[in-house]
Design a protein around this motif. Structure first.
Motif, PDB file in Angstrom:
ATOM      1  N   ARG A 160       0.814  -1.208   0.000  1.00 13.59           N
ATOM      2  CA  ARG A 160       0.000   0.000   0.000  1.00 13.59           C
ATOM      3  C   ARG A 160       0.852   1.263   0.000  1.00 13.59           C
ATOM      4  O   ARG A 160       0.520   2.242  -0.687  1.00 13.59           O
ATOM      5  CB  ARG A 160      -0.946  -0.023   1.201  1.00 13.59           C
ATOM      6  CG  ARG A 160      -2.118  -0.985   1.006  1.00 13.59           C
ATOM      7  CD  ARG A 160      -2.999  -1.085   2.233  1.00 13.59           C
ATOM      8  NE  ARG A 160      -4.225  -1.841   1.945  1.00 13.59           N
ATOM      9  CZ  ARG A 160      -5.053  -2.298   2.871  1.00 13.59           C
ATOM     10  NH1 ARG A 160      -4.810  -2.062   4.156  1.00 13.59           N
ATOM     11  NH2 ARG A 160      -6.141  -2.975   2.522  1.00 13.59           N
ATOM     12  N   SER A 161       1.957   1.236   0.728  1.00 16.16           N
ATOM     13  CA  SER A 161       2.844   2.400   0.724  1.00 16.16           C
ATOM     14  C   SER A 161       3.487   2.601  -0.638  1.00 16.16           C
ATOM     15  O   SER A 161       3.551   3.725  -1.161  1.00 16.16           O
ATOM     16  CB  SER A 161       3.922   2.254   1.808  1.00 16.16           C
ATOM     17  OG  SER A 161       3.387   2.427   3.095  1.00 16.16           O
ATOM     18  N   VAL A 162       3.966   1.518  -1.250  1.00 15.39           N
ATOM     19  CA  VAL A 162       4.598   1.627  -2.562  1.00 15.39           C
ATOM     20  C   VAL A 162       3.597   2.114  -3.603  1.00 15.39           C
ATOM     21  O   VAL A 162       3.881   3.014  -4.405  1.00 15.39           O
ATOM     22  CB  VAL A 162       5.222   0.281  -2.980  1.00 15.39           C
ATOM     23  CG1 VAL A 162       5.723   0.332  -4.416  1.00 15.39           C
ATOM     24  CG2 VAL A 162       6.365  -0.102  -2.048  1.00 15.39           C
ATOM     25  N   ARG A 163       2.382   1.547  -3.582  1.00 17.73           N
ATOM     26  CA  ARG A 163       1.362   1.950  -4.556  1.00 17.73           C
ATOM     27  C   ARG A 163       1.014   3.426  -4.406  1.00 17.73           C
ATOM     28  O   ARG A 163       0.882   4.161  -5.397  1.00 17.73           O
ATOM     29  CB  ARG A 163       0.122   1.084  -4.363  1.00 17.73           C
ATOM     30  CG  ARG A 163      -1.075   1.387  -5.247  1.00 17.73           C
ATOM     31  CD  ARG A 163      -0.850   0.959  -6.693  1.00 17.73           C
ATOM     32  NE  ARG A 163      -0.236   2.009  -7.491  1.00 17.73           N
ATOM     33  CZ  ARG A 163       0.447   1.781  -8.594  1.00 17.73           C
ATOM     34  NH1 ARG A 163       0.617   0.555  -9.045  1.00 17.73           N
ATOM     35  NH2 ARG A 163       0.990   2.782  -9.266  1.00 17.73           N
ATOM     36  N   ALA A 164       0.846   3.879  -3.171  1.00 17.78           N
ATOM     37  CA  ALA A 164       0.484   5.281  -2.947  1.00 17.78           C
ATOM     38  C   ALA A 164       1.593   6.217  -3.413  1.00 17.78           C
ATOM     39  O   ALA A 164       1.321   7.262  -4.028  1.00 17.78           O
ATOM     40  CB  ALA A 164       0.179   5.506  -1.468  1.00 17.78           C
ATOM     41  N   LEU A 165       2.838   5.877  -3.135  1.00 20.76           N
ATOM     42  CA  LEU A 165       3.951   6.711  -3.599  1.00 20.76           C
ATOM     43  C   LEU A 165       3.967   6.789  -5.124  1.00 20.76           C
ATOM     44  O   LEU A 165       4.152   7.868  -5.698  1.00 20.76           O
ATOM     45  CB  LEU A 165       5.271   6.141  -3.089  1.00 20.76           C
ATOM     46  CG  LEU A 165       5.557   6.313  -1.594  1.00 20.76           C
ATOM     47  CD1 LEU A 165       6.747   5.446  -1.188  1.00 20.76           C
ATOM     48  CD2 LEU A 165       5.831   7.776  -1.249  1.00 20.76           C
ATOM     49  N   LEU A 166       3.788   5.658  -5.784  1.00 20.86           N
ATOM     50  CA  LEU A 166       3.792   5.648  -7.243  1.00 20.86           C
ATOM     51  C   LEU A 166       2.625   6.432  -7.818  1.00 20.86           C
ATOM     52  O   LEU A 166       2.708   6.949  -8.936  1.00 20.86           O
ATOM     53  CB  LEU A 166       3.754   4.205  -7.749  1.00 20.86           C
ATOM     54  CG  LEU A 166       5.031   3.396  -7.508  1.00 20.86           C
ATOM     55  CD1 LEU A 166       4.783   1.918  -7.759  1.00 20.86           C
ATOM     56  CD2 LEU A 166       6.168   3.896  -8.397  1.00 20.86           C
ATOM     57  N   ASP A 167       1.546   6.528  -7.054  1.00 22.80           N
ATOM     58  CA  ASP A 167       0.380   7.302  -7.508  1.00 22.80           C
ATOM     59  C   ASP A 167       0.503   8.788  -7.185  1.00 22.80           C
ATOM     60  O   ASP A 167      -0.438   9.556  -7.405  1.00 22.80           O
ATOM     61  CB  ASP A 167      -0.887   6.740  -6.851  1.00 22.80           C
ATOM     62  CG  ASP A 167      -1.272   5.386  -7.421  1.00 22.80           C
ATOM     63  OD1 ASP A 167      -0.817   5.052  -8.524  1.00 22.80           O
ATOM     64  OD2 ASP A 167      -2.039   4.661  -6.748  1.00 22.80           O
ATOM     65  N   GLY A 168       1.650   9.198  -6.657  1.00 29.97           N
ATOM     66  CA  GLY A 168       1.873  10.606  -6.374  1.00 29.97           C
ATOM     67  C   GLY A 168       1.302  11.090  -5.061  1.00 29.97           C
ATOM     68  O   GLY A 168       1.235  12.304  -4.814  1.00 29.97           O
ATOM     69  N   GLU A 169       0.902  10.174  -4.197  1.00 31.59           N
ATOM     70  CA  GLU A 169       0.305  10.561  -2.921  1.00 31.59           C
ATOM     71  C   GLU A 169       1.376  10.774  -1.858  1.00 31.59           C
ATOM     72  O   GLU A 169       2.453  10.170  -1.905  1.00 31.59           O
ATOM     73  CB  GLU A 169      -0.666   9.472  -2.451  1.00 31.59           C
ATOM     74  CG  GLU A 169      -1.810   9.197  -3.409  1.00 31.59           C
ATOM     75  CD  GLU A 169      -2.655   8.017  -2.971  1.00 31.59           C
ATOM     76  OE1 GLU A 169      -2.512   7.585  -1.794  1.00 31.59           O
ATOM     77  OE2 GLU A 169      -3.442   7.505  -3.793  1.00 31.59           O
TER      78      GLU A 169
END
Length: 344
Positions: free
Chosen positions: A120-129
């Motif tokens: 979840r952390s990796v996905r959020a970072l990649l989504d610009g969050e």
């Protein structure tokens, strides 16, 4: 469904992987995958290949969570997307408890929580969050610079048993499986992925990418022997042995011929002529697998990188009649010259 290509060993030089990257370019295979390597590090090998002109879609199957913080993991994955100009699958796995303890001081008390929070952390970072998270296994307060031109990065999780499949269903874009027979994928893993996605109120479960051992049956080849050699390290590990038993395989260490026959019968290893292999691989598509990773470990170990690449190229060509969406435009691309190429 267009098959992908897996280089399954740990290379000590990127040129060992270059024939596989060139194969992906000229055959139109879906992606080049690599595993965790403790020799030449996986991300650096793929970056080297991109710099050498092999700008193909890539995936990692899988790199290990304890080696890098989620911020570093997201940065590495997006860097590969920028360098290749192609989509990336960043697959992550937990590692065995001793490995985790050696790096972090103790095993993860809840591997599923560790994977869920990490993904979840990796996905959020990649989504610009901006991620503000403090949990039992990592802390993060930060964001990656937004780069709208970066190709898409999918976040994957290594999946073997139903529990981790439910976790992947909650948090992953891709479930990456290894040596999982088609019936086990359809009857055990896919329902667990769907259950996890529903529990997290996600609109759909992750797609499934499965590594499948393949051996083209040629004169003089011992297909049973190659099947046993290819699977030895995994089928002897307790968690893989348990999965294979659950999948209905009777593996007897005192009966190698029977074990090899079981692996072939359940399509853990798919062997035959290239057209026969293509037909057998269609069982994975019917089970719900979106991306088949052609894994020539047995031939690679026994005969070297060029023999393995030849097998895979023939299988990809044969798959065209079964898997019609192969990227036809890449079929005639010739591999670039690679001076000093090493031979496995």
């Amino acid at each position: 469904m267009n098959p992908a290509v897996l280089y399954p060993l740990q290379p000590d030089h990127p040129e060992l992987v270059a024939p596989f990257a060139a194969l992906v370019q000229r055959s139109g295979a879906r992606r080049l995958w690599m595993c965790q390597s403790f020799q030449a590090e996986t991300h650096q090998v793929l970056a080297y290949l991109a710099g050498a002109g092999h700008t193909v879609p890539v995936g990692t199957s899988v790199t290990l969570l304890p080696l890098r913080h989620p911020y570093e993991a997201a940065l590495q994955a997006r860097s590969l997307a920028l360098l290749t100009g192609e989509p990336v699958v960043a697959g992550f796995g937990i590692g065995n408890p001793d490995f985790v303890a050696g790096l972090t001081g103790r095993p993860y008390g809840s591997p599923r929580t560790a994977v869920r929070d990490y993904l979840r952390s990796v996905r959020a970072l990649l989504d610009g969050e901006r991620v503000e998270f403090s949990g039992p296994y990592h802390h993060l307060d930060g964001t990656l610079p937004v780069l709208p031109h970066a190709p898409r990065v999918e976040v994957g999780a290594g999946v073997l048993r139903p529990g981790m499949a439910r976790t992947a269903g909650e948090a992953a874009d891709v479930a990456v499986t290894w040596m999982t027979p088609p019936a086990y994928v359809a009857g055990t893993l896919r329902p667990a992925l769907e259950e996890g996605a529903a529990a997290a109120a996600r609109p759909r479960p992750p797609r499934i990418a499965t590594a499948v051992h393949v051996v083209v049956d040629r004169p003089g080849r011992d297909v049973r022997g190659l099947a046993l050699a290819a699977t030895a390290g995994h089928r002897e590990a307790p968690h893989y042995a348990a999965m294979l038993r659950d999948a209905g395989l009777a593996l007897d260490p005192h009966d190698p011929a029977g074990t090899a026959d079981a692996l072939l019968r359940h399509r853990v290893v798919v062997a035959g002529s290239a057209p026969e292999i293509a037909a057998e691989l269609d069982a994975y598509r019917r089970s719900g697998v979106d991306e088949v990773l052609l894994n020539p470990t047995g031939v690679l170990l026994g005969e070297g990188v060029h023999a393995a690449a030849e097998d895979v190229e023939e299988i990809i060509a044969a798959c065209r009649s079964f898997l019609p969406d192969v990227r036809q435009q890449a079929a005639s691309v010739e591999p670039p010259e690679r001076p000093g190429q090493l031979v496995g």
